[in-house]
Motif scaffolding. Structure first.
Motif, PDB file in Angstrom:
ATOM      1  N   GLY A   1      -4.081  10.734   2.315  1.00 46.10           N
ATOM      2  CA  GLY A   1      -4.954  10.151   1.424  1.00 46.10           C
ATOM      3  C   GLY A   1      -5.686   8.659   1.944  1.00 46.10           C
ATOM      4  N   GLN A   2      -6.534   8.268   1.092  1.00 48.55           N
ATOM      5  CA  GLN A   2      -7.003   6.776   1.464  1.00 48.55           C
ATOM      6  C   GLN A   2      -5.923   5.740   0.950  1.00 48.55           C
TER       7      GLN A   2
ATOM      8  N   GLN B   1      -5.163   4.543  12.627  1.00 50.61           N
ATOM      9  CA  GLN B   1      -5.290   3.995  11.376  1.00 50.61           C
ATOM     10  C   GLN B   1      -6.433   2.719  11.483  1.00 50.61           C
TER      11      GLN B   1
ATOM     12  N   ARG C   1      -3.597   0.477  -3.097  1.00 51.82           N
ATOM     13  CA  ARG C   1      -3.235  -0.695  -2.864  1.00 51.82           C
ATOM     14  C   ARG C   1      -2.537  -1.399  -4.035  1.00 51.82           C
TER      15      ARG C   1
ATOM     16  N   GLN D   1       0.835  -1.144  -0.186  1.00 51.99           N
ATOM     17  CA  GLN D   1      -0.076  -0.238   0.023  1.00 51.99           C
ATOM     18  C   GLN D   1       0.869   1.170   0.061  1.00 51.99           C
TER      19      GLN D   1
ATOM     20  N   TRP E   1      -9.737  -0.205   7.729  1.00 51.34           N
ATOM     21  CA  TRP E   1      -9.869   0.070   6.152  1.00 51.34           C
ATOM     22  C   TRP E   1      -8.524   0.604   5.482  1.00 51.34           C
ATOM     23  N   GLY E   2      -7.755   1.183   6.621  1.00 48.00           N
ATOM     24  CA  GLY E   2      -6.413   1.634   6.145  1.00 48.00           C
ATOM     25  C   GLY E   2      -6.287   3.297   6.231  1.00 48.00           C
ATOM     26  N   GLN E   3      -7.440   3.794   6.562  1.00 45.23           N
ATOM     27  CA  GLN E   3      -7.325   5.391   6.470  1.00 45.23           C
ATOM     28  C   GLN E   3      -6.355   5.807   7.896  1.00 45.23           C
TER      29      GLN E   3
END
Lengths: 112, 107
Positions: free
Chosen positions: A104-105, B37, A108, A88, B40-42
């Motif tokens: 940012g989001q 975090q 991946r 990621q 969902w990785g945000q």
């Protein structure tokens, strides 16, 4: 809500392809960063910039390159993707008072 | 360069419990931030806390800059608090992260 955007969110690509990950922010921030992160693991700094026409390599050696031609745009390019690049990628910027970083989001990336 | 170390690496708690996460750094800094975090990785900024104490609801943070550490307190944990917590320092223009604490809150 943070105004920093990354595209694409997900990317599956074949070995040897050239790819560019996009990162844009509309907050006028000078400092921007790229991190590589395996899920839930440590964030590794791969590139950063403290303004237009400035780019520096981070602490993790990376085969990627970046450019900063405009304040709002900080793209990351891999000339030839390999399976080891699967991860990621997170882009961030920090405000001028250095009091808050925005992320940012993420993208991946899977290289097959 | 600066070293940023977090402890514990993993923490599993029942809903309603309190927790303390620690961040040590190896050099003087005037900029420290805590992030969460989500699954969902945000990454979301929780606190900017170069020194002193701040509180935001059930979360609070304290930094003792002279002793080079910061603490994040979570009270009355909820399942939505699960995720990885990172501290980060701004050092020589770089935003350097610790390795994170993975917090799991079970119902």
């Amino acid at each position: 809500e943070a105004d920093i955007y990354q595209t694409p969110r997900y990317l599956v690509i074949g070995t040897g392809k050239k790819i560019t990950l996009e990162c844009s922010q509309t907050m006028g921030h000078d400092k921007m960063y790229w991190y590589q992160q395996d899920p839930g693991m440590e964030l590794h700094l791969i590139h950063y910039s403290y303004g237009v026409n400035s780019t520096e390599k981070g602490d993790l050696s990376s085969e990627s390159t970046v450019s900063r031609i405009r304040t709002e745009h900080f793209p990351l390019t891999l000339e030839s993707a390999r399976p080891s690049h699967t991860s990621q990628y997170l882009c961030a910027s920090i405000n001028r008072r250095n009091t808050e970083a925005f992320f940012g989001q993420g993208t991946r990336l899977t290289v097959v | 360069g600066i070293q940023v170390e977090q402890s514990p690496p993993d923490l599993i708690l029942q809903e309603g419990a309190n927790s303390t996460l620690r961040c040590n750094f190896s050099d003087s800094v005037n900029n420290l931030q805590w992030f969460h975090q989500n699954p969902w990785g945000q990454l979301i900024n929780l606190f900017y806390i170069p020194s002193g104490t701040k509180q935001n609801g059930r979360l609070s943070a304290t930094t003792v800059a002279t002793e080079r550490y910061s603490l994040l307190y979570i009270s009355s944990s909820q399942t939505t608090d699960s995720g990885v917590y990172f501290c980060a320092v701004l050092y020589a223009q770089k935003l350097v992260f610790g390795q994170g604490t993975r917090l799991t809150i079970n119902p």
